[in-house]
Design an enzyme around this catalytic site. Structure first.
Site, PDB file in Angstrom:
ATOM      1  N   LYS A  22       0.849  -1.209   0.000  1.00  0.00           N
ATOM      2  CA  LYS A  22       0.000   0.000   0.000  1.00  0.00           C
ATOM      3  C   LYS A  22       0.873   1.244   0.000  1.00  0.00           C
ATOM      4  O   LYS A  22       0.643   2.182  -0.770  1.00  0.00           O
ATOM      5  CB  LYS A  22      -0.877   0.004   1.252  1.00  0.00           C
ATOM      6  CG  LYS A  22      -1.561   1.337   1.527  1.00  0.00           C
ATOM      7  CD  LYS A  22      -2.444   1.334   2.763  1.00  0.00           C
ATOM      8  CE  LYS A  22      -1.698   1.611   4.023  1.00  0.00           C
ATOM      9  NZ  LYS A  22      -1.428   3.024   4.317  1.00  0.00           N
ATOM     10  N   ASN A  23       1.924   1.249   0.827  1.00  0.00           N
ATOM     11  CA  ASN A  23       2.721   2.472   1.012  1.00  0.00           C
ATOM     12  C   ASN A  23       3.730   2.715  -0.097  1.00  0.00           C
ATOM     13  O   ASN A  23       4.457   3.699  -0.062  1.00  0.00           O
ATOM     14  CB  ASN A  23       3.383   2.461   2.391  1.00  0.00           C
ATOM     15  CG  ASN A  23       2.341   2.627   3.490  1.00  0.00           C
ATOM     16  OD1 ASN A  23       1.175   2.910   3.200  1.00  0.00           O
ATOM     17  ND2 ASN A  23       2.736   2.435   4.721  1.00  0.00           N
ATOM     18  N   CYS A 125      -4.960  12.484  12.462  1.00  0.00           N
ATOM     19  CA  CYS A 125      -5.715  11.223  12.423  1.00  0.00           C
ATOM     20  C   CYS A 125      -5.594  10.614  13.818  1.00  0.00           C
ATOM     21  O   CYS A 125      -5.020  11.218  14.722  1.00  0.00           O
ATOM     22  CB  CYS A 125      -5.141  10.289  11.363  1.00  0.00           C
ATOM     23  SG  CYS A 125      -3.544   9.631  11.837  1.00  0.00           S
ATOM     24  N   ARG A 130       0.048  14.693  12.849  1.00  0.00           N
ATOM     25  CA  ARG A 130       0.521  14.518  11.464  1.00  0.00           C
ATOM     26  C   ARG A 130       0.782  15.868  10.766  1.00  0.00           C
ATOM     27  O   ARG A 130       0.153  16.211   9.755  1.00  0.00           O
ATOM     28  CB  ARG A 130      -0.467  13.674  10.654  1.00  0.00           C
ATOM     29  CG  ARG A 130      -0.981  12.432  11.332  1.00  0.00           C
ATOM     30  CD  ARG A 130       0.052  11.373  11.597  1.00  0.00           C
ATOM     31  NE  ARG A 130       0.611  10.768  10.421  1.00  0.00           N
ATOM     32  CZ  ARG A 130       0.068   9.725   9.783  1.00  0.00           C
ATOM     33  NH1 ARG A 130      -1.054   9.244  10.216  1.00  0.00           N
ATOM     34  NH2 ARG A 130       0.634   9.210   8.709  1.00  0.00           N
ATOM     35  N   ASP A 316       4.750   0.540  11.991  1.00  0.00           N
ATOM     36  CA  ASP A 316       3.531  -0.085  11.454  1.00  0.00           C
ATOM     37  C   ASP A 316       3.394  -1.542  11.853  1.00  0.00           C
ATOM     38  O   ASP A 316       2.380  -2.162  11.556  1.00  0.00           O
ATOM     39  CB  ASP A 316       3.498   0.010   9.922  1.00  0.00           C
ATOM     40  CG  ASP A 316       3.319   1.453   9.471  1.00  0.00           C
ATOM     41  OD1 ASP A 316       3.517   1.729   8.281  1.00  0.00           O
ATOM     42  OD2 ASP A 316       3.012   2.298  10.324  1.00  0.00           O
ATOM     43  N   ARG A 408      -8.619  -0.629   4.786  1.00  0.00           N
ATOM     44  CA  ARG A 408      -7.777   0.418   4.177  1.00  0.00           C
ATOM     45  C   ARG A 408      -6.432  -0.160   3.740  1.00  0.00           C
ATOM     46  O   ARG A 408      -5.842   0.291   2.778  1.00  0.00           O
ATOM     47  CB  ARG A 408      -7.530   1.544   5.196  1.00  0.00           C
ATOM     48  CG  ARG A 408      -8.733   2.404   5.496  1.00  0.00           C
ATOM     49  CD  ARG A 408      -8.327   3.595   6.310  1.00  0.00           C
ATOM     50  NE  ARG A 408      -7.136   4.194   5.720  1.00  0.00           N
ATOM     51  CZ  ARG A 408      -6.220   4.872   6.404  1.00  0.00           C
ATOM     52  NH1 ARG A 408      -6.359   5.035   7.711  1.00  0.00           N
ATOM     53  NH2 ARG A 408      -5.169   5.398   5.807  1.00  0.00           N
TER      54      ARG A 408
END
Ligand code: EPZ
Length: 429
Positions: A22-23, A125, A130, A316, A408
């Site tokens: 995803k990243n 978030c 952030r 993560d 997500r």
């Protein structure tokens, strides 16, 4: 609202295909703004965040075509083509950016190619405020004029375009590194980015930009040197395997016991986490087409961890590791150094009977012999999967709600686990 229901106790055996990262997919998609030619990305994961970014890019005028899932097997990624022949709108609106923070990164390519951008501030978030100060200071160093108005960043390049310069980040930032790198590839002259992030996803994006004609050196180091070019071409490029997904499933096997091949996984992309798991008593071996994880699912050794930018232990994977350590044979100290509020999974893990005490940026986890199934709630992307990992071994039934957080960043998670023997299903209520 969908939920996930798990009955704990089954070991995991077999094979899991790791999806595209995803990243990496998100910044690679954003790179399509840099050229009027077609950029074709392979192995794009089918995720909510990817779909959200497609909306943003289409709003800028990018034509997006998802070819049929051309797959080597039914877990293969998507082949997606992006063509920004013209950019019809250089504004990224609040209602789109606030739904997926990394959309803010479009500011780099828009400034580089169009000389202007109006992008909503992404806002905070669950895991932190952030801020984007490093992004804005980096773009100013390249000559951009930056105003903040009504929650929007209004950026303008000099008449003759951005100019290369030295950019030094006060602390390592993945997003700021991607964004300044993508602004610099079309700037006039040389840009040197110091204290750059060097996560594998940055290297994947830099290699795609080079395939498009960019001149970048220092790949996979903390200093990137970019020599601006007039124009970038299209390219065909593959998204690298998702090291966070691979690390997550490795921790699931470590928790439940079993023997699973993480197909396409590259252990070296998450070496710090692999080293910790091996010290804890998990067997991990790189094979030809992935890495294998073997564990007996009991009495893991408590190994202290402190999260760090790559090549350190990834933030993560912190929540997933905490879930694993709730059943270790001893006390583990987990320190979170990247985000200021990334312990929301602690309260939910406690509902399983875990014994965790938070002291500032550290969590002290005292292993317990058994967890009990519970009703729990996902609070952010990676926290949600830590609850699934706990549910895999908890006695009885676990119900995880708000799993839109999960969708997500994890593709078909419950299907991948069920194929390895987990008693897990998605229920719609
Ligand atoms: C990326 O977020 C990832 N997201 C995050 O993954 C990941 O946790 C993070 O990098 C760290 O590895 C994507 O790649 C889409 P940062 P990013 O800028 O770029 C501070 C997930 O679960 N900072 O490296 O937003 C910031 O507040 C997500 O997939 C500033 O102060 O993270 C943080 O404390 C979660 N000013 C630290 O730097 C800035 O201008 C590192 O953040 C920018 C960042």
């Amino acid at each position: 609202m969908d939920k996930i229901r798990i009955i704990g106790g089954n070991q995991l055996n077999g094979e899991i295909t790791i999806s595209g990262a995803k990243n990496a997919a998100l910044p690679l998609m954003i790179a399509s703004l840099l050229t009027d030619e077609e950029l074709v990305l392979d192995n794009v994961p089918n995720l909510a965040d990817v779909k959200q970014l497609q909306k943003i890019l289409e709003n800028h005028g990018v034509e997006i075509n998802i070819s049929d899932h051309i797959k080597t097997d039914d877990m293969g990624g998507q082949k997606v083509s992006f063509k920004a022949k013209t950019i019809s709108d250089t504004c990224a609106p609040y209602e789109l950016v606030s739904a997926m923070r990394a959309s803010f990164w479009v500011i780099g390519p828009l400034l580089g190619r169009m000389g202007e951008a109006k992008v909503s501030l992404p806002g905070g978030c669950a895991i932190g405020t952030r801020p984007v100060d490093f992004f804005l200071d980096g773009l100013k160093a390249l000559g951009a004029q930056i105003e903040i108005e009504d929650g929007y960043v209004i950026a303008k390049a000099p008449e003759d375009g951005l100019r290369g310069n030295r950019v030094h980040f006060p602390r390592i930032s993945v997003g700021a590194t991607h964004t300044v790198m993508m602004a610099a590839v079309l700037a006039k002259g040389i840009t040197i980015i110091e204290n750059a992030a060097c996560e594998p996803e940055i290297g994947n994006v830099a290699r795609c930009l080079i395939a498009m004609g960019a001149k970048i050196s220092g790949l996979d180091t903390h200093t990137l040197t970019i020599e601006g070019v007039e124009k970038l071409n299209g390219a065909n490029f593959e998204v690298l395997p998702d090291r966070i997904e691979a690390g997550t499933f490795a921790m699931a096997v470590a928790m439940s016991g079993g023997d699973v091949l993480m197909r396409k996984g590259r252990a070296s992309d998450l070496q710090a986490a692999v080293d910790v798991l091996i010290k804890a008593g998990v067997e991990i071996e790189q094979e030809e087409n992935g890495f294998r994880v073997k564990a007996n699912g009991a009495g893991l050794r408590p190994i202290d961890v402190e999260t760090d930018p790559f090549p350190g232990f990834p933030t993560d994977l912190q929540a997933q590791y905490m879930a694993l350590m709730t059943r270790a044979a001893g006390v583990t100290n987990i320190k979170e150094t990247i985000f200021e509020n990334r312990f929301m999974h602690v309260a939910e893990l406690a509902r399983f009977g875990a014994d965790i005490k938070v002291d500032g940026q550290s969590a002290i986890v005292s292993g317990v012999p058994q967890l009990s199934g519970a009703q729990v709630m996902a609070t952010d992307l990676r926290a949600s999967v830590s609850l699934v990992i706990a549910g895999l071994v908890a006695n009885g039934e676990t119900i995880v709600s708000r799993i839109y957080h999960l969708d997500r960043g994890f593709e078909r998670l419950e299907e991948k686990l069920r194929r390895c023997g987990a008693d897990i299903e998605r229920i719609s209520e």
